[in-house]
Scaffold this active site. Structure first.
Site, short mmCIF file in Angstrom:
data_model
loop_
_atom_site.label_atom_id
_atom_site.label_comp_id
_atom_site.label_asym_id
_atom_site.label_seq_id
_atom_site.Cartn_x
_atom_site.Cartn_y
_atom_site.Cartn_z
N VAL A 33 0.84 -1.20 0.00
CA VAL A 33 0.00 0.00 0.00
C VAL A 33 0.87 1.25 0.00
O VAL A 33 0.62 2.21 -0.74
CB VAL A 33 -0.96 0.01 1.21
N PRO A 53 10.69 0.25 9.30
CA PRO A 53 11.81 -0.66 9.49
C PRO A 53 12.16 -1.34 8.17
O PRO A 53 11.28 -1.70 7.39
CB PRO A 53 11.27 -1.67 10.51
N GLY A 56 10.49 -4.55 6.76
CA GLY A 56 9.11 -4.55 6.30
C GLY A 56 8.93 -3.89 4.94
O GLY A 56 7.80 -3.61 4.53
N ASP A 118 -7.12 2.02 4.87
CA ASP A 118 -8.16 1.04 5.14
C ASP A 118 -8.98 1.34 6.40
O ASP A 118 -9.64 0.46 6.94
CB ASP A 118 -7.56 -0.37 5.24
#
Length: 255
Positions: A33, A53, A56, A118
């Site tokens: 996203v 981080p 990720g 979201d």
């Protein structure tokens, strides 16, 4: 009293083209996203600050960092990250609901516009599904109800557009800029708009795509007498007095 006016349809969003060129935007998160958000921001010439981080990071986000297209910080978000007064907006794309809500609350305290991915109730604005063709951008929004449906509608709209619409609009933009040099005064504004509208109506999409800089210079000679020649008349060098706006329309645009 017999006039009819549009009915109010509440529940919508005010759809705007937000100019973020050279403005700082904070993105929190580095997944898929976030990759889409970053691409949208870079396409709008924003200065992107990314906090996430490294473990990720999505491969596309890692690519942006490697190319130094974003300012990157390899760590989790800290409240002090919002202390920079230059931050225009904040976008979060992390899988931590509680942390996202906390960021939202901090943004509200500092009056910074934010989008929490979201979570529609925690968004000052939504991202729609966008079709891009050069200077042309078309956004479809479902106001948070169905992002996939926005994508489907956008694809259907794009499939029905002429393949060279972006080129035509780019040429119209170049002509407008030249016209402002020819007739720069503010009092010329209404006439400039009307004249450009007539050009868009009379010239076909193919004519506009084919138009070259020399054609623009010749066409601009018709501005003062407020007449619209065809592309062939421009290239034949016919005198402005022989040009007529005959009402035969090619295509319509609002630019």
């Amino acid at each position: 009293m017999g006039e009819k006016f549009p009915e109010i349809q509440g529940g919508g969003s005010l759809i705007l083209a937000w100019q973020v060129r050279n403005k700082k935007v904070l993105v929190i998160g580095g997944g898929e996203v976030a990759a889409g958000r970053i691409l949208n921001l870079l396409n709008a010439d924003a200065k992107v600050v990314l906090i996430s981080p490294r473990d990720g990071l999505n491969s596309e986000v890692a690519h942006r960092i490697e190319r130094k297209q974003v300012e990157y910080y390899d760590r989790k978000f800290e409240p002090s990250d919002l202390d920079d007064p230059a931050i225009t907006m904040v976008l979060t794309a992390i899988d931590e609901p509680d942390a996202s809500t906390q960021i939202w609350k901090l943004c509200k305290e500092k009056r910074i516009a934010a989008n929490i991915a979201d979570v529609p109730p925690e968004c000052d604005f939504y991202f729609g599904s966008v079709h891009r063709d050069g200077p042309l951008q078309i956004m479809v929004s479902t106001n948070g109800n169905g992002p996939k449906m926005a994508n489907i509608v956008r694809r259907r709209i794009a499939a029905n557009l002429p393949p060279n619409i972006g080129d035509a609009i780019a040429k119209v933009g170049a002509l407008r800029r030249k016209l402002r040099v020819v007739a720069p005064g503010t009092e010329e504004g209404p006439k400039r708009m009307q004249w450009m509208s007539k050009v868009c109506l009379k010239w076909s999409l193919e004519d506009l795509c084919e138009m070259e800089e020399q054609d623009m210079d010749e066409l601009l000679q018709s501005y003062a007498p407020d007449q619209i020649p065809s592309l062939s008349q421009v290239r034949l060098g016919e005198e402005p007095g022989t040009w007529q706006f005959d009402g035969s329309f090619g295509w319509a645009c609002v630019v």
